[in-house]
Motif scaffolding. Structure first.
Motif, short mmCIF file in Angstrom:
data_model
loop_
_atom_site.label_atom_id
_atom_site.label_comp_id
_atom_site.label_asym_id
_atom_site.label_seq_id
_atom_site.Cartn_x
_atom_site.Cartn_y
_atom_site.Cartn_z
N ASN A 225 0.78 -1.18 0.17
CA ASN A 225 0.02 -0.15 0.01
C ASN A 225 0.88 1.36 -0.03
N PHE A 226 2.15 1.16 -0.49
CA PHE A 226 2.75 2.29 -0.66
C PHE A 226 2.57 3.03 -2.10
N TYR A 227 2.73 4.25 -2.31
CA TYR A 227 2.53 4.84 -3.51
C TYR A 227 3.78 5.61 -3.68
N TYR A 228 4.27 5.85 -5.09
CA TYR A 228 5.42 6.58 -5.56
C TYR A 228 4.67 7.72 -6.33
N ILE A 229 5.19 8.62 -5.91
CA ILE A 229 4.75 10.05 -6.72
C ILE A 229 6.25 10.32 -7.50
N HIS A 230 5.97 10.31 -8.87
CA HIS A 230 7.14 10.79 -9.50
C HIS A 230 6.77 11.98 -10.40
N TYR A 231 7.64 13.16 -10.45
CA TYR A 231 7.11 14.27 -11.07
C TYR A 231 8.22 15.12 -12.14
N PHE A 232 7.64 15.76 -12.83
CA PHE A 232 8.69 16.46 -14.07
C PHE A 232 8.20 17.98 -13.78
N LEU A 233 9.12 18.66 -13.42
CA LEU A 233 8.98 20.41 -13.24
C LEU A 233 9.55 20.85 -14.26
N PRO A 234 8.91 21.59 -15.64
CA PRO A 234 9.83 22.14 -16.54
C PRO A 234 10.11 23.37 -16.52
N LYS A 235 9.95 23.92 -15.19
CA LYS A 235 10.29 25.62 -15.16
C LYS A 235 10.84 25.79 -13.67
N ILE A 236 12.09 26.13 -13.44
CA ILE A 236 12.39 26.39 -12.23
C ILE A 236 12.12 28.02 -11.71
N CYS A 237 10.86 28.05 -11.09
CA CYS A 237 10.64 29.56 -10.59
C CYS A 237 11.29 30.08 -9.52
N ASN A 238 11.88 29.06 -8.57
CA ASN A 238 12.50 29.71 -7.58
C ASN A 238 13.31 28.48 -6.92
N VAL A 239 14.61 28.73 -7.12
CA VAL A 239 15.49 27.56 -6.97
C VAL A 239 15.44 27.24 -5.41
N ASP A 240 15.32 27.94 -4.28
CA ASP A 240 15.21 27.22 -2.86
C ASP A 240 14.14 26.67 -2.64
#
Length: 293
Positions: A225-240
């Motif tokens: 019952n674990f879930y993996y969340i994989h994401y792609f972020l195409p624009k870096i609006c704020n590095v921190d």
């Protein structure tokens, strides 16, 4: 376009990844000429099997027809190059690294800047892939980041929040996606347009417009019952802010995009997903660097 196209794609994607992994040269593959011949045959078989699954993917996602000749030529180049290796185990290992497993940083960058949701000119650089791994990467990114494919699927539910955020649930009915749909907040600006694509009780996709331009998310159930969340972020609006996201590949001022993966439980999935999305920066969080005198 049907939800089955997406389900099939993820199955083919996994098959290709597994075949690339299983073809990794082992020390024992070079024990004798007979072992080397068997390994060479394995590489030929893997090329042929991967070609079959890429053809299956191409037949279901019509935009890939434009690149069919390119992919045909790539597989032919691989077979010719493999033939030239003969039964030299050193050459076969070099061939595997170059044509099977290689993933050039420059190619990843090129894909990351071309395969972005809501782009007017969506132009995946498939013609620049030189390995099976690179070809699969660009095909994968071009499919899951194509918002036209999302909108072509049937609507299950849709709503407009009090802040005029439009949220649409598509695909097949599942408790997984329905819970995500219900949990997205009404009075918080989570994203101007959100697409949730439900494939089954174990897999879903999301695209969130205006969070990092067009945040794409893959949700996949694993064991226990674990879930993996994989994401792609195409624009870096704020590095921190980006570097504080869970499981992120760290960025700097020169980074154009990034991705990441984190794990959560079934009980916390919706809550963790909403928290994650709200922490992805928007254009309002942009870093501005002014020149100093």
């Amino acid at each position: 376009m049907t939800i089955q196209n997406f389900i099939d794609f993820f199955q083919y994607d996994l098959k290709i990844k597994n075949m690339i992994t299983k073809a990794t040269p082992k020390f024992t593959d070079g024990f004798s000429k007979n072992y080397i011949m068997k390994y060479s045959d394995k590489l030929f078989e893997t090329i042929n099997d991967c070609r079959y699954y890429f053809n299956k993917i191409t037949s279901q996602f019509t935009f890939l027809e434009l690149y069919k000749e390119t992919m045909t030529n790539l597989f032919k180049e691989m077979e010719d190059e493999l033939s030239d290796c003969g039964y030299d185990f050193r050459k076969l290992k070099i061939f595997y690294e170059k044509r099977f497993s290689q993933m050039r940083e420059s190619f990843v960058t090129e894909v990351g800047t071309h395969c972005i949701g809501y782009l007017i000119f969506f132009n995946p650089p498939i013609q620049n892939a030189i390995s099976l791994n690179e070809l699969l990467h660009v095909v994968h990114q071009s499919i899951i980041n194509n918002d036209d494919y999302y909108r072509a699927l049937p609507v299950i539910k849709e709503k407009t929040t009090s802040l005029n955020n439009e949220i649409t649930l598509r695909g097949v009915n599942s408790s997984l996606a329905d819970e995500i749909f219900k949990t997205l907040p009404d009075q918080v600006d989570i994203g101007s347009y959100i697409e949730i694509l439900s494939m089954n009780e174990e897999n879903a996709l999301m695209m969130v417009r205006d969070r990092g331009h067009a945040l794409s998310i893959e949700i996949k159930k694993e064991e226990n019952n674990f879930y993996y969340i994989h994401y792609f972020l195409p624009k870096i609006c704020n590095v921190d802010m980006v570097n504080n996201l869970p499981g992120v590949s760290k960025v700097n001022d020169q980074s154009k995009f990034t991705s990441g993966t984190f794990r959560t439980t079934k009980e916390n999935l919706s809550k963790d997903l909403v928290t994650f999305i709200l922490n992805v920066p928007t254009d309002l969080d942009m870093d501005f660097h002014f020149p100093t005198k």
